[in-house]
Write a protein that holds these residues in place. Structure first.
Motif, PDB file in Angstrom:
ATOM      1  N   ILE A  97       0.839  -1.197   0.000  1.00  0.00           N
ATOM      2  CA  ILE A  97       0.000   0.000   0.000  1.00  0.00           C
ATOM      3  C   ILE A  97       0.879   1.253   0.000  1.00  0.00           C
ATOM      4  O   ILE A  97       1.769   1.401   0.839  1.00  0.00           O
ATOM      5  CB  ILE A  97      -0.920   0.018   1.237  1.00  0.00           C
ATOM      6  N   ASP A  98       0.636   2.161  -0.934  1.00  0.00           N
ATOM      7  CA  ASP A  98       1.361   3.424  -0.892  1.00  0.00           C
ATOM      8  C   ASP A  98       0.441   4.620  -0.687  1.00  0.00           C
ATOM      9  O   ASP A  98       0.906   5.753  -0.572  1.00  0.00           O
ATOM     10  CB  ASP A  98       2.236   3.629  -2.133  1.00  0.00           C
TER      11      ASP A  98
ATOM     12  N   TYR B  16       0.072   7.295  -7.354  1.00  0.00           N
ATOM     13  CA  TYR B  16       0.257   6.112  -6.516  1.00  0.00           C
ATOM     14  C   TYR B  16      -0.164   4.873  -7.284  1.00  0.00           C
ATOM     15  O   TYR B  16      -0.842   4.958  -8.318  1.00  0.00           O
ATOM     16  CB  TYR B  16      -0.540   6.234  -5.207  1.00  0.00           C
TER      17      TYR B  16
ATOM     18  N   ARG C  46       6.279   4.308   6.394  1.00  0.00           N
ATOM     19  CA  ARG C  46       5.992   5.399   5.471  1.00  0.00           C
ATOM     20  C   ARG C  46       4.778   5.041   4.616  1.00  0.00           C
ATOM     21  O   ARG C  46       4.662   3.919   4.119  1.00  0.00           O
ATOM     22  CB  ARG C  46       7.176   5.671   4.544  1.00  0.00           C
ATOM     23  N   CYS C  47       3.914   6.011   4.428  1.00  0.00           N
ATOM     24  CA  CYS C  47       2.739   5.805   3.585  1.00  0.00           C
ATOM     25  C   CYS C  47       2.050   7.158   3.434  1.00  0.00           C
ATOM     26  O   CYS C  47       1.998   7.943   4.386  1.00  0.00           O
ATOM     27  CB  CYS C  47       1.787   4.801   4.229  1.00  0.00           C
TER      28      CYS C  47
ATOM     29  N   GLN D  68      -2.084   3.196   9.800  1.00  0.00           N
ATOM     30  CA  GLN D  68      -0.781   2.981   9.171  1.00  0.00           C
ATOM     31  C   GLN D  68       0.177   2.313  10.145  1.00  0.00           C
ATOM     32  O   GLN D  68       0.862   1.326   9.811  1.00  0.00           O
ATOM     33  CB  GLN D  68      -0.207   4.330   8.714  1.00  0.00           C
TER      34      GLN D  68
ATOM     35  N   LEU E 107       3.514   0.087   8.813  1.00  0.00           N
ATOM     36  CA  LEU E 107       4.090   0.879   7.729  1.00  0.00           C
ATOM     37  C   LEU E 107       4.791   2.110   8.293  1.00  0.00           C
ATOM     38  O   LEU E 107       4.163   2.982   8.879  1.00  0.00           O
ATOM     39  CB  LEU E 107       2.991   1.326   6.764  1.00  0.00           C
TER      40      LEU E 107
END
Length: 361
Positions: free
Chosen positions: A77-78, A135, A106-107, A99, A104
């Motif tokens: 997932i970004d 994305y 970073r996101c 998040q 995660l």
């Protein structure tokens, strides 16, 4: 761009109307029939008010299930877009806690503060970010915890001294979370949506009293003044207003989305409308301008689960979509219209899509 999968999370055991009658008193049978809710799930223990989950806890569980069904890992997932009107904290944004729970570091995280329309608005934002190449894979979550505002209505009180309008609120709302995974496709590939997407949203209540308002916990008055209120936070419903004007909002939203998309009701395989079969809502369709033929066609394609989960705000549309997929009402290749109506300021948000994900295993 493909809509790959959904996930859902409902906290605790279902709470039936008999339990609520014992806790906060009964509703007249015609009113109970009108709201159409038989069960709901709460993050609190209805007997004590003790919390056993949270908005971000439910959101994370729904997200993990959606990712599992899509065959993806959290690291894929970004972009994470979340909608809620009941975050764990005012700041940081609830999506950042999801998040963190997903592991995660970073996101990209974007949050929509809204009720019922929020998840549809979030889906449209995410699909635009995927479509322009910003994305690759997006997770959209709608989650709501309304029960903490309901418990103070009846805890420690004689059930028969609870005001009827407060009972109506307790019987109406539920908690839950729903998630959807989207992924960008290669240009010209089979993964592209043959229907395309049409989005429409509008607030029709600029000159009207709010149909629903959460009062307290904000900056409308000094905190000392807020503490002197009977309840620090409460939900206020304009029941006559929503019954009268809610169907008008639905009719306007439906016509707007169909006009923009070039579709007719007969072209749609599934209309995900969480409250579409509630008696107080559907009985007003004709007066709102929905013709008899369209009304009849809508009854065959409306996908909703209000009776099982109650009114769940931001979670309503993804929960109904997930339930529709599980029941086989939404299948691969179906033309789907997501339509959310929010009473707060009489908003609607609609999105058309072709469902491409598989059914639930």
């Amino acid at each position: 761009m493909s809509f790959l999968s959904t996930g859902a999370q409902l906290p605790g055991d279902p709470i039936d109307n008999t339990t609520l009658e014992r806790l906060c008193g009964p509703l007249p049978e015609d009113v109970l029939t009108g709201i159409g809710v038989r069960h709901r799930h709460w993050i609190i223990d209805p007997e004590t008010g003790e919390h056993h989950s949270s908005t971000t806890g439910m959101a994370t569980a729904a997200a993990r299930l959606a990712l599992e069904r899509a065959g993806l890992e959290p690291g894929d997932i970004d972009l994470l877009v979340m909608s809620t009107a009941s975050p764990d904290h005012a700041l940081p944004a609830a999506g950042t806690f999801v998040q963190e729970r997903l592991g995660l570091d970073r996101c990209a995280v974007v949050e929509v503060r809204a009720g019922c329309v929020g998840a549809v608005q979030a889906l449209d934002y995410a699909r635009r970010m995927l479509a322009d190449g910003t994305y690759r894979t997006a997770l959209v979550v709608g989650a709501e915890s309304i029960s903490p505002l309901l418990a103070p209505v009846y805890l420690g009180r004689d059930p028969f001294r609870v005001r009827m309008r407060d009972r109506l609120t307790v019987y109406t709302f539920g908690d839950g979370a729903g998630a959807v995974v989207l992924r960008a496709g290669e240009e010209g590939s089979a993964a592209e949506d043959p229907l395309g997407h049409t989005f429409a949203t509008q607030c029709l209540g600029g000159g009207r009293r709010p149909g629903m308002q959460v009062v307290g916990g904000g900056t409308d008055a000094p905190l000392a003044e807020q503490r002197r209120r009977d309840r620090l936070m409460e939900i206020r419903l304009d029941v006559p207003g929503t019954a009268e004007f809610g169907p008008q909002v639905f009719a306007t939203g439906l016509r707007d989305v169909l006009r923009r998309s070039g579709l007719s009701v007969d072209d749609v395989d599934a209309c995900v409308l969480p409250e579409g079969n509630a008696e107080y809502f559907s009985r007003e369709f004709e007066s709102a301008g929905i013709g008899a033929a369209d009304h009849s066609a809508l009854q065959k394609i409306i996908v909703e689960n209000l009776a099982d989960v109650g009114a769940t705000g931001s979670a309503a549309v993804p929960l109904a979509l997930d339930a529709g997929i599980a029941a086989g009402r939404v299948r691969p290749g179906h033309k789907v219209l997501l339509l959310a109506i929010e009473a707060s300021r009489y908003l609607y948000a609609g999105l058309t899509l072709t469902w491409q994900g598989p059914g639930h295993v």
